[in-house]
Design a protein around this motif. Structure first.
Motif, PDB file in Angstrom:
ATOM      1  N   LEU A 123     -62.248 -11.121 -37.641  1.00  0.00           N
ATOM      2  CA  LEU A 123     -63.489 -11.037 -36.848  1.00  0.00           C
ATOM      3  C   LEU A 123     -64.151 -12.408 -36.754  1.00  0.00           C
ATOM      4  CD1 LEU A 123     -64.888  -7.749 -38.489  1.00  0.00           C
ATOM      5  CD2 LEU A 123     -63.338  -7.933 -36.523  1.00  0.00           C
ATOM      6  N   PHE A 124     -63.326 -13.452 -36.822  1.00  0.00           N
ATOM      7  CA  PHE A 124     -63.798 -14.842 -36.720  1.00  0.00           C
ATOM      8  C   PHE A 124     -64.924 -15.123 -37.722  1.00  0.00           C
ATOM      9  CE2 PHE A 124     -62.189 -13.790 -32.380  1.00  0.00           C
ATOM     10  CZ  PHE A 124     -61.123 -14.679 -32.350  1.00  0.00           C
ATOM     11  N   GLY A 125     -64.888 -14.374 -38.821  1.00  0.00           N
ATOM     12  CA  GLY A 125     -65.895 -14.602 -39.875  1.00  0.00           C
ATOM     13  C   GLY A 125     -67.251 -13.993 -39.569  1.00  0.00           C
ATOM     14  N   ILE A 165     -68.529 -12.201 -29.420  1.00  0.00           N
ATOM     15  CA  ILE A 165     -67.255 -12.245 -28.681  1.00  0.00           C
ATOM     16  C   ILE A 165     -66.738 -10.822 -28.486  1.00  0.00           C
ATOM     17  CG2 ILE A 165     -65.937 -12.697 -30.843  1.00  0.00           C
ATOM     18  CD1 ILE A 165     -63.899 -14.226 -28.970  1.00  0.00           C
ATOM     19  N   PRO A 166     -66.483 -10.452 -27.206  1.00  0.00           N
ATOM     20  CA  PRO A 166     -65.818  -9.160 -26.986  1.00  0.00           C
ATOM     21  C   PRO A 166     -64.369  -9.308 -27.446  1.00  0.00           C
ATOM     22  CG  PRO A 166     -66.546 -10.159 -24.892  1.00  0.00           C
ATOM     23  CD  PRO A 166     -66.651 -11.200 -25.949  1.00  0.00           C
ATOM     24  N   GLN A 167     -63.833  -8.287 -28.062  1.00  0.00           N
ATOM     25  CA  GLN A 167     -62.459  -8.393 -28.571  1.00  0.00           C
ATOM     26  C   GLN A 167     -61.636  -7.150 -28.242  1.00  0.00           C
ATOM     27  OE1 GLN A 167     -63.849  -9.594 -32.702  1.00  0.00           O
ATOM     28  NE2 GLN A 167     -61.791 -10.462 -32.634  1.00  0.00           N
ATOM     29  N   ALA A 168     -60.641  -7.362 -27.374  1.00  0.00           N
ATOM     30  CA  ALA A 168     -59.651  -6.304 -27.146  1.00  0.00           C
ATOM     31  C   ALA A 168     -58.669  -6.270 -28.312  1.00  0.00           C
ATOM     32  CB  ALA A 168     -58.927  -6.551 -25.834  1.00  0.00           C
ATOM     33  N   ALA A 169     -58.434  -7.440 -28.918  1.00  0.00           N
ATOM     34  CA  ALA A 169     -57.433  -7.522 -29.999  1.00  0.00           C
ATOM     35  C   ALA A 169     -57.709  -6.480 -31.084  1.00  0.00           C
ATOM     36  CB  ALA A 169     -57.432  -8.928 -30.600  1.00  0.00           C
ATOM     37  N   VAL A 170     -58.985  -6.303 -31.405  1.00  0.00           N
ATOM     38  CA  VAL A 170     -59.349  -5.380 -32.489  1.00  0.00           C
ATOM     39  C   VAL A 170     -59.007  -3.940 -32.110  1.00  0.00           C
ATOM     40  CG1 VAL A 170     -61.321  -4.428 -33.768  1.00  0.00           C
ATOM     41  CG2 VAL A 170     -61.126  -6.906 -33.426  1.00  0.00           C
ATOM     42  N   LEU A 190     -62.869   1.263 -26.612  1.00  0.00           N
ATOM     43  CA  LEU A 190     -62.654   0.339 -25.493  1.00  0.00           C
ATOM     44  C   LEU A 190     -62.631  -1.125 -25.895  1.00  0.00           C
ATOM     45  CD1 LEU A 190     -65.196   1.972 -23.041  1.00  0.00           C
ATOM     46  CD2 LEU A 190     -62.716   2.291 -23.071  1.00  0.00           C
ATOM     47  N   CYS A 191     -63.459  -1.470 -26.857  1.00  0.00           N
ATOM     48  CA  CYS A 191     -63.703  -2.884 -27.073  1.00  0.00           C
ATOM     49  C   CYS A 191     -64.448  -3.056 -28.385  1.00  0.00           C
ATOM     50  CB  CYS A 191     -64.576  -3.357 -25.902  1.00  0.00           C
ATOM     51  SG  CYS A 191     -64.959  -5.089 -25.900  1.00  0.00           S
ATOM     52  N   ALA A 192     -64.231  -4.180 -29.050  1.00  0.00           N
ATOM     53  CA  ALA A 192     -65.080  -4.540 -30.194  1.00  0.00           C
ATOM     54  C   ALA A 192     -65.933  -5.732 -29.770  1.00  0.00           C
ATOM     55  CB  ALA A 192     -64.221  -4.902 -31.395  1.00  0.00           C
TER      56      ALA A 192
HETATM   57  C1  LIG Z   1     -62.953  -7.037 -22.566  1.00  0.00           C
HETATM   58  C2  LIG Z   1     -62.745  -8.380 -23.201  1.00  0.00           C
HETATM   59  C3  LIG Z   1     -61.834  -8.508 -24.239  1.00  0.00           C
HETATM   60  C4  LIG Z   1     -61.644  -9.740 -24.872  1.00  0.00           C
HETATM   61  N1  LIG Z   1     -60.798  -9.823 -25.941  1.00  0.00           N
HETATM   62  C5  LIG Z   1     -60.682 -10.984 -26.613  1.00  0.00           C
HETATM   63  C6  LIG Z   1     -59.908 -11.054 -27.791  1.00  0.00           C
HETATM   64  O1  LIG Z   1     -59.324 -10.067 -28.245  1.00  0.00           O
HETATM   65  N2  LIG Z   1     -59.831 -12.247 -28.444  1.00  0.00           N
HETATM   66  C7  LIG Z   1     -60.469 -13.368 -27.976  1.00  0.00           C
HETATM   67  O2  LIG Z   1     -60.351 -14.427 -28.607  1.00  0.00           O
HETATM   68  N3  LIG Z   1     -61.222 -13.329 -26.846  1.00  0.00           N
HETATM   69  C8  LIG Z   1     -61.361 -12.160 -26.179  1.00  0.00           C
HETATM   70  N4  LIG Z   1     -62.170 -12.082 -25.069  1.00  0.00           N
HETATM   71  C9  LIG Z   1     -62.929 -13.271 -24.652  1.00  0.00           C
HETATM   72  C10 LIG Z   1     -62.348 -13.919 -23.392  1.00  0.00           C
HETATM   73  O3  LIG Z   1     -61.218 -14.668 -23.727  1.00  0.00           O
HETATM   74  C11 LIG Z   1     -63.460 -14.795 -22.780  1.00  0.00           C
HETATM   75  O4  LIG Z   1     -64.521 -13.973 -22.365  1.00  0.00           O
HETATM   76  C12 LIG Z   1     -62.964 -15.603 -21.581  1.00  0.00           C
HETATM   77  O5  LIG Z   1     -61.967 -16.514 -21.943  1.00  0.00           O
HETATM   78  C13 LIG Z   1     -64.125 -16.378 -20.923  1.00  0.00           C
HETATM   79  O6  LIG Z   1     -64.698 -17.245 -21.878  1.00  0.00           O
HETATM   80  P1  LIG Z   1     -66.219 -17.129 -22.316  1.00  0.00           P
HETATM   81  O7  LIG Z   1     -66.478 -15.743 -22.803  1.00  0.00           O
HETATM   82  O8  LIG Z   1     -66.359 -18.151 -23.438  1.00  0.00           O
HETATM   83  O9  LIG Z   1     -67.070 -17.441 -21.128  1.00  0.00           O
HETATM   84  C14 LIG Z   1     -62.357 -10.878 -24.420  1.00  0.00           C
HETATM   85  C15 LIG Z   1     -63.260 -10.736 -23.351  1.00  0.00           C
HETATM   86  C16 LIG Z   1     -63.453  -9.509 -22.761  1.00  0.00           C
HETATM   87  C17 LIG Z   1     -64.463  -9.384 -21.649  1.00  0.00           C
END
Ligand SMILES: Cc1cc2nc3c(=O)[nH]c(=O)nc-3n(C[C@H](O)[C@H](O)[C@H](O)COP(=O)(O)O)c2cc1C
Length: 222
Positions: A123-125, A165-170, A190-192
Motif C-alpha cells: 500500500l506504498f506505506g 492513489i486508486p489501486q486496481a492491483a489490490v 472495484l478499487c482500493a
Molecule cells: C481505477 C484506477 C486504478 C489504478 N490502479 C493503480 C495501481 O494498481 N497501481 C498504481 O501504481 N497506480 C494505479 N492507478 C493510478 C494511475 O496509474 C494514475 O492515475 C495515472 O497514471 C495518472 O497519473 P496521476 O494519477 O498521477 O495523475 C490507478 C488509477 C485508477 C483510476
C-alpha cells in the motif's frame, strides 16, 4: 473563481506512491467521504460501499495481502482490461517509464520493476486503505458511479493535504478481499484507495503524468 480552485486541486492531485506513516484524523476521513458522496449516481443510488482501515488494521491487512499475493493467483471481481493498444499502450508505457526513471530503474530491469510493482501490496506505506465496492446488480453503471466517487475522494483528500492513489492491483485478489473484510458476494469489489500524507521527498512522488489536449478529446459537432 470556483473553476480556479477546482483546477488547482485537479492539477495538484497525483497518484502518490510513498506515504508518511502519520495517520489522518478520523473527522477528516469522514469529511473526505462526505464530500465524495456529492457526486452524481444513476437514480441517486449512491452505490459506493467503503471499508476504511486505520492503524494496526492497515498493517495487518498489508501483511495479509502481501502473503496472499505470494500464494495465490489474481482473480478480480471486475475483469481487468483485455489489452491496451495504440495510444492507450503508449500512455501506459509513458507513465510506467516515468515512474521507473524517477526511481532510477533502467528499461528492461525486470527485477527492479517487479519489486516496485510489489509496493502496491505494501500500500506504498499508506496508513489507510479504502476498499470500494458496489452492488453487483447495478453492474457497470454502479462501477461508473463509483469511479466518480473515487475521483471526488481523491480531490477532497487533496483539499485537506491528504494524498491518495486508486489501486486496481489490490482488488486483483477479489476472493481474498471478500473473505478478509466480510464483503458479501452480491457486491463487486472495484478499487482500493491507499491514502495518507505524502512523502514529498520520495523519488516515486517526483514525476507528474501528462494529459492529451481538449482537441484530442472533443469531436465537435456544430
Ligand atoms: C481505477 C484506477 C486504478 C489504478 N490502479 C493503480 C495501481 O494498481 N497501481 C498504481 O501504481 N497506480 C494505479 N492507478 C493510478 C494511475 O496509474 C494514475 O492515475 C495515472 O497514471 C495518472 O497519473 P496521476 O494519477 O498521477 O495523475 C490507478 C488509477 C485508477 C483510476
Amino acid at each position: 473563481m470556483h473553476l480556479n480552485a477546482l483546477t488547482t486541486l485537479l492539477t495538484e492531485r497525483h497518484s502518490c506512491r510513498a506515504f508518511l506513516a502519520r495517520p489522518v484524523p478520523r473527522e477528516q476521513i469522514e469529511q473526505i467521504v462526505a464530500s465524495a458522496t456529492r457526486v452524481p449516481s444513476w437514480c441517486n443510488a449512491q452505490p459506493w460501499q467503503v471499508v476504511i482501515t486505520s492503524g494496526t488494521e492497515t498493517d495487518q491487512f498489508r501483511d495479509a495481502l502481501q502473503n496472499e499475493v505470494e500464494t495465490s493467483a489474481p482473480a478480480p471481481d471486475l475483469p481487468f482490461p483485455s489489452g491496451y493498444s495504440g495510444v492507450y499502450k503508449d500512455r501506459r508505457r509513458t507513465c510506467g517509464w516515468a515512474l521507473y526513471k524517477a526511481l532510477g530503474i533502467e528499461k528492461g530491469d525486470r527485477t527492479a520493476s517487479a519489486r516496485q510493482m510489489l509496493e502496491n501490496y505494501a500500500l506504498f506505506g499508506a496508513p489507510h486503505c479504502a476498499i470500494i465496492s458496489s452492488p453487483a446488480e447495478l453492474g457497470p453503471y454502479g462501477a461508473m458511479d463509483c469511479g466518480g466517487f473515487v475521483t471526488a475522494f481523491a480531490l477532497a483528500a487533496q483539499a485537506l493535504g491528504v494524498a491518495s492513489i486508486p489501486q486496481a492491483a489490490v482488488v486483483a485478489y477479489g476472493p481474498f478481499l471478500h473473505r478478509y473484510f466480510a464483503i458479501s458476494d452480491d457486491h463487486l469489489i472495484l478499487c482500493a484507495i491507499s491514502f495518507g500524507y505524502p512523502d514529498k521527498d520520495h523519488p516515486a512522488n517526483s514525476f507528474r503524468t501528462e494529459r492529451a489536449p481538449p482537441d484530442d478529446v472533443i469531436d465537435w459537432r456544430g
